[in-house]
Structure formats: structure tokens, C-alpha cells
Design a protein around this motif. Structure first.
Motif, PDB file in Angstrom:
ATOM      1  N   HIS A  12      12.515  -7.218  -3.294  1.00  0.00           N
ATOM      2  CA  HIS A  12      11.341  -8.100  -3.269  1.00  0.00           C
ATOM      3  C   HIS A  12      10.501  -7.958  -4.529  1.00  0.00           C
ATOM      4  O   HIS A  12      10.308  -6.851  -5.041  1.00  0.00           O
ATOM      5  N   LEU A  13       9.994  -9.068  -5.007  1.00  0.00           N
ATOM      6  CA  LEU A  13       9.300  -9.072  -6.303  1.00  0.00           C
ATOM      7  C   LEU A  13       8.075  -8.156  -6.345  1.00  0.00           C
ATOM      8  O   LEU A  13       7.940  -7.328  -7.252  1.00  0.00           O
ATOM      9  N   GLN A  14       7.187  -8.304  -5.359  1.00  0.00           N
ATOM     10  CA  GLN A  14       5.875  -7.653  -5.458  1.00  0.00           C
ATOM     11  C   GLN A  14       5.941  -6.124  -5.615  1.00  0.00           C
ATOM     12  O   GLN A  14       5.259  -5.571  -6.477  1.00  0.00           O
ATOM     13  N   PRO A  15       6.727  -5.411  -4.789  1.00  0.00           N
ATOM     14  CA  PRO A  15       6.750  -3.955  -4.967  1.00  0.00           C
ATOM     15  C   PRO A  15       7.211  -3.533  -6.362  1.00  0.00           C
ATOM     16  O   PRO A  15       6.799  -2.478  -6.855  1.00  0.00           O
ATOM     17  N   ASN A  16       8.029  -4.367  -6.993  1.00  0.00           N
ATOM     18  CA  ASN A  16       8.474  -4.024  -8.348  1.00  0.00           C
ATOM     19  C   ASN A  16       7.316  -4.091  -9.347  1.00  0.00           C
ATOM     20  O   ASN A  16       7.274  -3.334 -10.314  1.00  0.00           O
ATOM     21  N   LEU A  17       6.391  -5.001  -9.090  1.00  0.00           N
ATOM     22  CA  LEU A  17       5.227  -5.091  -9.970  1.00  0.00           C
ATOM     23  C   LEU A  17       4.364  -3.837  -9.788  1.00  0.00           C
ATOM     24  O   LEU A  17       3.802  -3.303 -10.751  1.00  0.00           O
ATOM     25  N   VAL A  18       4.311  -3.360  -8.545  1.00  0.00           N
ATOM     26  CA  VAL A  18       3.576  -2.118  -8.265  1.00  0.00           C
ATOM     27  C   VAL A  18       4.230  -0.949  -9.010  1.00  0.00           C
ATOM     28  O   VAL A  18       3.552  -0.092  -9.576  1.00  0.00           O
ATOM     29  N   GLU A  24       0.856  -1.197   0.000  1.00  0.00           N
ATOM     30  CA  GLU A  24       0.000   0.000   0.000  1.00  0.00           C
ATOM     31  C   GLU A  24       0.893   1.250   0.000  1.00  0.00           C
ATOM     32  O   GLU A  24       0.681   2.191  -0.756  1.00  0.00           O
ATOM     33  N   ALA A  25       1.911   1.214   0.863  1.00  0.00           N
ATOM     34  CA  ALA A  25       2.861   2.337   0.910  1.00  0.00           C
ATOM     35  C   ALA A  25       3.617   2.435  -0.419  1.00  0.00           C
ATOM     36  O   ALA A  25       3.829   3.530  -0.949  1.00  0.00           O
ATOM     37  N   ALA A  26       3.983   1.282  -0.984  1.00  0.00           N
ATOM     38  CA  ALA A  26       4.720   1.277  -2.253  1.00  0.00           C
ATOM     39  C   ALA A  26       3.892   1.937  -3.349  1.00  0.00           C
ATOM     40  O   ALA A  26       4.396   2.756  -4.132  1.00  0.00           O
ATOM     41  N   ARG A  27       2.596   1.601  -3.388  1.00  0.00           N
ATOM     42  CA  ARG A  27       1.715   2.147  -4.424  1.00  0.00           C
ATOM     43  C   ARG A  27       1.685   3.669  -4.328  1.00  0.00           C
ATOM     44  O   ARG A  27       1.803   4.383  -5.328  1.00  0.00           O
TER      45      ARG A  27
END
Ligand code: GUN
Ligand code: FE
Length: 521
Positions: A139-145, A111-114
């Protein structure tokens, strides 16, 4: 009948197709269709052009307004944007441990990354960066964001998931196999978007935090998908000495990267302040580019990167902000710093000579705003293998452009224009004194992504000026804390008094000179 998505502007366009030369297209009609420049005609041909393309109107730029190519930032750390402008007190290896790794690690809060990535992309677009080469985090997920944010807001980008499998904090490190799997997943996710503006990038952070196994595996993924590659090379003494200790059999960072298969014609290496001429020639032979990050080099690098010298050896060179090692997200600032950097080299040579005579040899590293602008546009396009797509105004290229307004005088703008100043002087003032206030429209692939304070593709249309909602979220974004876990002190030196240091490179640190060095070129 007008084809869909066709428009035209009549006015003055500045660009730098040739290094060191500012070209002006005065009073031309430039037609954009489906994001591409399809016609550049003389102003007096306006009626014919209008008929040919079935245009209801040709928009006229006002006096003092100019189009220029969008800036290409070849080195940005997206998750470091939040602490840009702070943390300037320590050298690179300590800076990573103290500020950077904890900040990047905190992006696991998606949420913060977005929220933060939305602010980042908007800030860069507002400053005229139509293309950025981004490092994400581990980490993978924040990069997708990050990729989603870039896609949504309309920027052009080359983006990479950072890989690091050694000499990193306990909570900010990956297993080699996991890192390779996640890197490939990031690549397929990004390619799966089929968004021509966004390309994935293989991103081994730098040699000290990557095992040879990881680097070789990443090179294979890059080859499999034809990906861009980015990393840091010969940035400062602490980093270079660390690599020499870890890899005594190689003469330089470039030799290590060569052995790992990471030097390709789609590779961009940041900094390069301590590259030897042999290294530079080798990178040039491989078609690898260097991202020159002058502001960051003043803080974290230990030496000057000599642009003219590197270009003369055939190296591709782009310009980068290196947020947050560089304390400004603005490519206008980067250009000015590139000029200042070049003048520091001249001053340094004079000081070393001990005399009062400036020789031609001392002058040859000096660049002007014209060379700096070339680096920020054409040089960047070459580095990112986008030279056929962006960087100048030519038929067949995409329309990535900035509408510059030099009419903002008094307190509404960053500089004043005086009677008798012509277009060239006003444009030069903008490059040397202007800021985001002068950029009244920003176009990427023919789409106006920002006009005034509005980000036109943003559903929520949050401007860079924080709204109430924004401030709440800024407050609620977690503040990174320094990890307590002990891990390799990257700042270690043979003479370091910091005992918490050296794990497995300790033995190598004892040797002042590696026994044999392979250049591998
Ligand atoms: N070397 C390894 N990581 C980094 C980083 O985040 N910034 C800079 N400037 N250099 C690095
Ligand atoms: Fe960097």
C-alpha cells in the motif's frame, strides 16, 4: 575562519578498498566539510591542517577506538522487522503466506507504521547500517511513512513500494493499473523531498506475484526516472519451479527479468542461489548486482551462493540481512554468516568427494572477514551505484562512518582485549565478536545520527531501549492475523498434498519440462 560544518578526527581508520585486503590508515587526520571528506593528512600535520581549515580543535580518538565505513545492507524488508527472529519453520512460499503478507498488510494502520518504522531505522542505525536498500509494503501510504522516518532519523537509503498484482491474498494485492500509478506516485513523492540521502526504487516483489504487464510497466517507470530496481531472483526451489511453470518459454528467472526490461545497472537482485553461470554472466553484462543474503539463504534458500565464483564472472555483489527471512538485522551477523556460508561450501565439496583431501578447488570459495567486510561496504556501494559516494575513506566521498570502541571489557562489552593485542587484532575481534555496544557514534553524510543511546536527529529522542511510552504503543500495535480467504498457494508443487493450491498455473504444473526455453540472452 572555519567553514561551517567542518570537523576533524585524528586516529586510526580501517577500510577495504581492495577485495580481500584490510587497509589501515594509522594516525591520520581526516577532515569532513559539509558531509564530505576533504582531507586525509598524516597525524604530524595536525597543526597545519587545523590552521588551514580554521578548526578550533581536532578530536583525538582514544587507544582502541577506530573509524570504519558504515555498513550497506542491500536487502531489507522494512515491514518484516517486527517479526524478525520468529517464523523460521516453513519454506519460502509458505512463509510468505503464513507470516509475511499478513504482517505487511497490517501497515495500513499508519500510526502503527510510524512507530514500527521508527524502531526499525533506529535498530539498523544502532547496528551500523548507514545505508539500507529497503522494500516497503504494497500500500502506498505506509511507504511514505517509511521514507519520512528514514529522512527524519538521518539514514541513507534506497526505498521501494512493493508491487504485486497476482497470486497474492485477496487483501494484499493490487490492480495492475493502480500498482503502476502508486509506484510512480511513490517515486515522485520520494524525489520531491530532494533529499540526496534517499532514492526511490522500483520493486516488483518477485516473478510469481507480478504479471508481465506490471513488470514491463514498472520497467518503464524506472527508465523514466532513472530509478533503482530491486527484486528476488532464483532464490529457492519452490520459487524457481513456480516461475518455470508460469513462464515455460523462459529458461530462467534471469531470462524473464531480461524480457521485462528489469535488468539494468541500477538493479539489485536478492539471493541468486540457483543462478546458472550463464545467468550470472548475463546479469554481469547488464551491470545488475546480486545481494548475497547468507543467513536468509540458510533458512529459505535451498542452495549456496558462491561469492568468489560470482565475482570471478564479473558480477557485482553486495551483502544483505534480508530481514526477516534473515533472522538478524545486524550486518556484522551477515558478514559472519557470509564467512560461514563459504566454509560450508568447502565442507560440502569435501563431503561429496568422499575423501580426506582438501583440494585447491575446494578452497576457492572460502572467504575471510576481510572479503566479508568488503561486501558489506564497497560491494554494497557498487550494487547501489554509490561507489563514488560511500564505502571507503577517500577524499571526495561522503563521511558515512562508525566509531568503534574496543575498550568495553567485562560485562559492558561483547568481548575482552588482552595484553599485547594490537590494533589489527582488536579490530578483527570487533568484526567477529562485536555488536552495537561497540558502535559509540554513527555518522551519515558527516552528521552524527547516533551517539551512545541517543538518536540525535530524533525530536522525541526515543532510544532503542523501549521507554514506557514505547511499550504502550507496542502493545497497541495490531497483531497481524492470518487471512482466511483462499488464494493461490504459492507453496504448491506438483507433488504437494495441499489441495487448496494452484489456480491458473495448475495446468503448467502438470508439465514436468517446459517445451521450449528461451534464454533471451
Ligand atoms: N520472495 C518474495 N518475497 C520475499 C520476501 O519477502 N523475502 C524473501 N526472502 N524472499 C521473497
Ligand atoms: Fe527478501
Amino acid at each position: 575562519m572555519a567553514a561551517e560544518n567542518t570537523f576533524a578526527f585524528r586516529g586510526t581508520y580501517y577500510h577495504t578498498p581492495t577485495y580481500g585486503r584490510l587497509d589501515v590508515l594509522r594516525d591520520v587526520v581526516l577532515v569532513v566539510q559539509e558531509g564530505k571528506i576533504v582531507r586525509i593528512a598524516n597525524g604530524h600535520e595536525e597543526t597545519e591542517v587545523q590552521e588551514e581549515f580554521g578548526l578550533a580543535e581536532v578530536r583525538q580518538l582514544k587507544a582502541g577506538q577506530y573509524f570504519m565505513p558504515g555498513f550497506i545492507d542491500t536487502h531489507v524488508h522494512a515491514p518484516q522487522y517486527q517479526f524478525t527472529g520468529t517464523g523460521t519453520d516453513v519454506p519460502l512460499m509458505e512463509w510468505l503466506r503464513k507470516y509475511t503478507f499478513p504482517a505487511e498488510c497490517s501497515f495500513q494502520d499508519l500510526e502503527a507504521a510510524r512507530h514500527r518504522y521508527s524502531l526499525l531505522v533506529k535498530r539498523f542505525l544502532a547496528n551500523g547500517t548507514t545505508t539500507a536498500m529497503y522494500y516497503g509494503s504494497l500500500h502506498l501510504q505506509p511507504n511514505l511513512v517509511l521514507v519520512d522516518s528514514i529522512e527524519r532519523l538521518g539514514q541513507r537509503a534506497v526505498v521501494g513500494k512493493v508491487n504485486m498484482d497476482r497470486h497474492s491474498p485477496d487483501d494484499y494485492i493490487e490492480d495492475t493499473a493502480d500498482g503502476l500509478r502508486d509506484a510512480e506516485e511513490f517515486v515522485t513523492y520520494t524525489l520531491g523531498k530532494k533529499c540526496s540521502r534517499i532514492q526511490p526504487c522500483i520493486t516488483p516483489r518477485f516473478i510469481p506475484t507480478c504479471t508481465p504487464e506490471l513488470m514491463k510497466g514498472l520497467a518503464e517507470i524506472a527508465q523514466k526516472y532513472g530509478c533503482h530496481i530491486q527484486s528476488h531472483i532464483s532464490e529457492c526451489c519452490g520459487e524457481v519451479n513456480c516461475v518455470r511453470e508460469m513462464h515455460p518459454e523462459y529458461a530462467s528467472d534471469a531470462a524473464v527479468f531480461e524480457e521485462m526490461g528489469l535488468l539494468t545497472n541500477r538493479t539489485v537482485m536478492a539471493h541468486g542461489t540457483l543462478l546458472s553461470d550463464d545467468d550470472i554472466r548475463h546479469l554481469a553484462r547488464r551491470g545488475t548486482a546480486v545481494s548475497h543474503c547468507p543467513l536468509s539463504n540458510f533458512f529459505l534458500g535451498d542452495a549456496f551462493f558462491k561469492v568468489n565464483h560470482a565475482l570471478s564472472l564479473g558480477l557485482k555483489v553486495g551483502l544483505g540481512t534480508d530481514v526477516a527471512g534473515g533472522i538478524s538485522p545486524s550486518m556484522l551477523s551477515a558478514q559472519r554468516m557470509a564467512v560461514v556460508n563459504s566454509r560450508c561450501i568447502r565442507a560440502h565439496k569435501l563431503a561429496v568427494s568422499g575423501g580426506t583431501t582438501v583440494t585447491p578447488e575446494m578452497e576457492k570459495d572460502v572467504i575471510t572477514f576481510k572479503e566479508a567486510l568488503w561486501l558489506a561496504t564497497v560491494g554494497g556501494a557498487q550494487a547501489l551505484d554509490l561507489a563514488d559516494v560511500v564505502g571507503t575513506f577517500e577524499v571526495g566521498k561522503d563521511f558515512d562512518a562508525l566509531l568503534v570502541d574496543t575498550n568495553l571489557s567485562g560485562t559492558s562489552g561483547p568481548f575482552d582485549v588482552f595484553e599485547g593485542e594490537d590494533d589489527d587484532q582488536r579490530f578483527e575481534k570487533f568484526i567477529n565478536l562485536g555488536d552495537d555496544r561497540n558502535l559509540i557514534e554513527v555518522y551519515v553524510q558527516g552528521v552524527c545520527v547516533k551517539r551512545g543511546d541517543e538518536f540525535l536527529l530524533d525530536g522525541s529522542n526515543v532510544s532503542v531501549k523501549a521507554t514506557e511510552d514505547d511499550s504502550d504503543r507496542i502493545m497497541s500495535a495490531p497483531t497481524p492475523v492470518e487471512p482466511e480467504a483462499a488464494y493461490l498457494d504459492l507453496a504448491h508443487r506438483a507433488d504437494s498434498s495441499d489441495e487448496a493450491a494452484s489456480v491458473d498455473v495448475g495446468a503448467a504444473a502438470e508439465q514436468s519440462e517446459p517445451p521450449t526455453k528461451r534464454s533471451r540472452f
